[in-house]
Design a protein around this motif. Structure first.
Motif, PDB file in Angstrom:
ATOM      1  N   ARG A  59       0.818  -1.210   0.000  1.00  0.00           N
ATOM      2  CA  ARG A  59       0.000   0.000   0.000  1.00  0.00           C
ATOM      3  C   ARG A  59       0.858   1.268   0.000  1.00  0.00           C
ATOM      4  O   ARG A  59       0.561   2.244  -0.688  1.00  0.00           O
ATOM      5  CB  ARG A  59      -0.899  -0.026   1.225  1.00  0.00           C
ATOM      6  N   MET A  60       1.934   1.269   0.768  1.00  0.00           N
ATOM      7  CA  MET A  60       2.785   2.455   0.855  1.00  0.00           C
ATOM      8  C   MET A  60       3.470   2.749  -0.480  1.00  0.00           C
ATOM      9  O   MET A  60       3.624   3.904  -0.864  1.00  0.00           O
ATOM     10  CB  MET A  60       3.838   2.250   1.947  1.00  0.00           C
ATOM     11  N   GLY A  61       3.883   1.708  -1.196  1.00  0.00           N
ATOM     12  CA  GLY A  61       4.508   1.895  -2.499  1.00  0.00           C
ATOM     13  C   GLY A  61       3.547   2.498  -3.506  1.00  0.00           C
ATOM     14  O   GLY A  61       3.922   3.350  -4.297  1.00  0.00           O
ATOM     15  N   GLY A  62       2.313   2.048  -3.473  1.00  0.00           N
ATOM     16  CA  GLY A  62       1.300   2.610  -4.367  1.00  0.00           C
ATOM     17  C   GLY A  62       1.041   4.070  -4.076  1.00  0.00           C
ATOM     18  O   GLY A  62       0.913   4.893  -4.985  1.00  0.00           O
ATOM     19  N   THR A  63       0.996   4.408  -2.796  1.00  0.00           N
ATOM     20  CA  THR A  63       0.792   5.804  -2.404  1.00  0.00           C
ATOM     21  C   THR A  63       1.967   6.661  -2.855  1.00  0.00           C
ATOM     22  O   THR A  63       1.776   7.759  -3.392  1.00  0.00           O
ATOM     23  CB  THR A  63       0.620   5.911  -0.875  1.00  0.00           C
ATOM     24  N   ALA A  64       3.194   6.167  -2.644  1.00  0.00           N
ATOM     25  CA  ALA A  64       4.380   6.915  -3.060  1.00  0.00           C
ATOM     26  C   ALA A  64       4.400   7.103  -4.568  1.00  0.00           C
ATOM     27  O   ALA A  64       4.759   8.172  -5.068  1.00  0.00           O
ATOM     28  CB  ALA A  64       5.639   6.195  -2.595  1.00  0.00           C
ATOM     29  N   SER A  65       4.007   6.084  -5.300  1.00  0.00           N
ATOM     30  CA  SER A  65       3.965   6.177  -6.753  1.00  0.00           C
ATOM     31  C   SER A  65       2.942   7.216  -7.205  1.00  0.00           C
ATOM     32  O   SER A  65       3.202   7.999  -8.119  1.00  0.00           O
ATOM     33  CB  SER A  65       3.627   4.807  -7.341  1.00  0.00           C
ATOM     34  N   ASN A  66       1.783   7.247  -6.548  1.00  0.00           N
ATOM     35  CA  ASN A  66       0.759   8.233  -6.890  1.00  0.00           C
ATOM     36  C   ASN A  66       1.222   9.653  -6.587  1.00  0.00           C
ATOM     37  O   ASN A  66       0.979  10.574  -7.373  1.00  0.00           O
ATOM     38  CB  ASN A  66      -0.535   7.938  -6.137  1.00  0.00           C
ATOM     39  N   VAL A  67       1.889   9.829  -5.471  1.00  0.00           N
ATOM     40  CA  VAL A  67       2.380  11.159  -5.104  1.00  0.00           C
ATOM     41  C   VAL A  67       3.410  11.631  -6.118  1.00  0.00           C
ATOM     42  O   VAL A  67       3.382  12.782  -6.564  1.00  0.00           O
ATOM     43  CB  VAL A  67       2.972  11.156  -3.672  1.00  0.00           C
ATOM     44  N   LEU A  68       4.340  10.748  -6.501  1.00  0.00           N
ATOM     45  CA  LEU A  68       5.351  11.116  -7.479  1.00  0.00           C
ATOM     46  C   LEU A  68       4.707  11.432  -8.832  1.00  0.00           C
ATOM     47  O   LEU A  68       5.099  12.383  -9.505  1.00  0.00           O
ATOM     48  CB  LEU A  68       6.386  10.008  -7.629  1.00  0.00           C
ATOM     49  N   GLY A  73       3.122  15.392 -12.863  1.00  0.00           N
ATOM     50  CA  GLY A  73       2.018  15.990 -13.612  1.00  0.00           C
ATOM     51  C   GLY A  73       1.879  17.471 -13.331  1.00  0.00           C
ATOM     52  O   GLY A  73       1.673  18.282 -14.243  1.00  0.00           O
ATOM     53  N   SER A  74       2.001  17.863 -12.068  1.00  0.00           N
ATOM     54  CA  SER A  74       1.908  19.276 -11.704  1.00  0.00           C
ATOM     55  C   SER A  74       3.043  20.082 -12.327  1.00  0.00           C
ATOM     56  O   SER A  74       2.841  21.211 -12.780  1.00  0.00           O
ATOM     57  CB  SER A  74       1.947  19.440 -10.189  1.00  0.00           C
ATOM     58  N   ALA A  75       4.242  19.506 -12.348  1.00  0.00           N
ATOM     59  CA  ALA A  75       5.387  20.203 -12.935  1.00  0.00           C
ATOM     60  C   ALA A  75       5.189  20.406 -14.431  1.00  0.00           C
ATOM     61  O   ALA A  75       5.498  21.473 -14.965  1.00  0.00           O
ATOM     62  CB  ALA A  75       6.665  19.421 -12.667  1.00  0.00           C
ATOM     63  N   VAL A  76       4.657  19.399 -15.108  1.00  0.00           N
ATOM     64  CA  VAL A  76       4.423  19.510 -16.550  1.00  0.00           C
ATOM     65  C   VAL A  76       3.361  20.574 -16.836  1.00  0.00           C
ATOM     66  O   VAL A  76       3.530  21.414 -17.728  1.00  0.00           O
ATOM     67  CB  VAL A  76       4.005  18.142 -17.148  1.00  0.00           C
ATOM     68  N   ILE A  77       2.296  20.567 -16.066  1.00  0.00           N
ATOM     69  CA  ILE A  77       1.232  21.562 -16.259  1.00  0.00           C
ATOM     70  C   ILE A  77       1.756  22.961 -15.985  1.00  0.00           C
ATOM     71  O   ILE A  77       1.480  23.907 -16.731  1.00  0.00           O
ATOM     72  CB  ILE A  77       0.019  21.227 -15.365  1.00  0.00           C
TER      73      ILE A  77
END
Length: 85
Positions: A59-68, A73-77
């Motif tokens: 679960r923690m890996g999935g959360t970290a992947s989503n945050v990254l 995505g925010s940087a690209v936008i």
């Protein structure tokens, strides 16, 4: 590359302050390096994330992947918005 570095040093020593007319060439070089480096870094991050086995990370890996992913995505936008203004 070493030859170009030595040639640049020689030109700087010979011309000194009069070498200002070469400044546009330096600007072009920096822009070309950015043009190459940024996609390579982006693709390295994306490809390494795509190879991660999220089942092993839990679960923690999935959360970290989503945050990254959100950060990227925010940087690209943000970059696109700055380019249009």
């Amino acid at each position: 590359m070493t030859i170009a570095f030595i040639a640049g040093l020689i030109v700087a020593l010979i011309l000194g302050e009069n070498a200002k007319f070469l400044e546009p060439l330096g600007q072009i070089l920096i822009r070309l390096l950015n043009l190459i480096a940024i996609p390579i870094i982006f693709l390295t991050i994306v490809l390494s994330l795509s190879r991660i086995n999220l089942a092993k990370l839990g679960r923690m890996g999935g959360t970290a992947s989503n945050v990254l992913g959100d950060i990227i995505g925010s940087a690209v936008i943000d970059k696109k918005n700055k380019a249009h203004n």
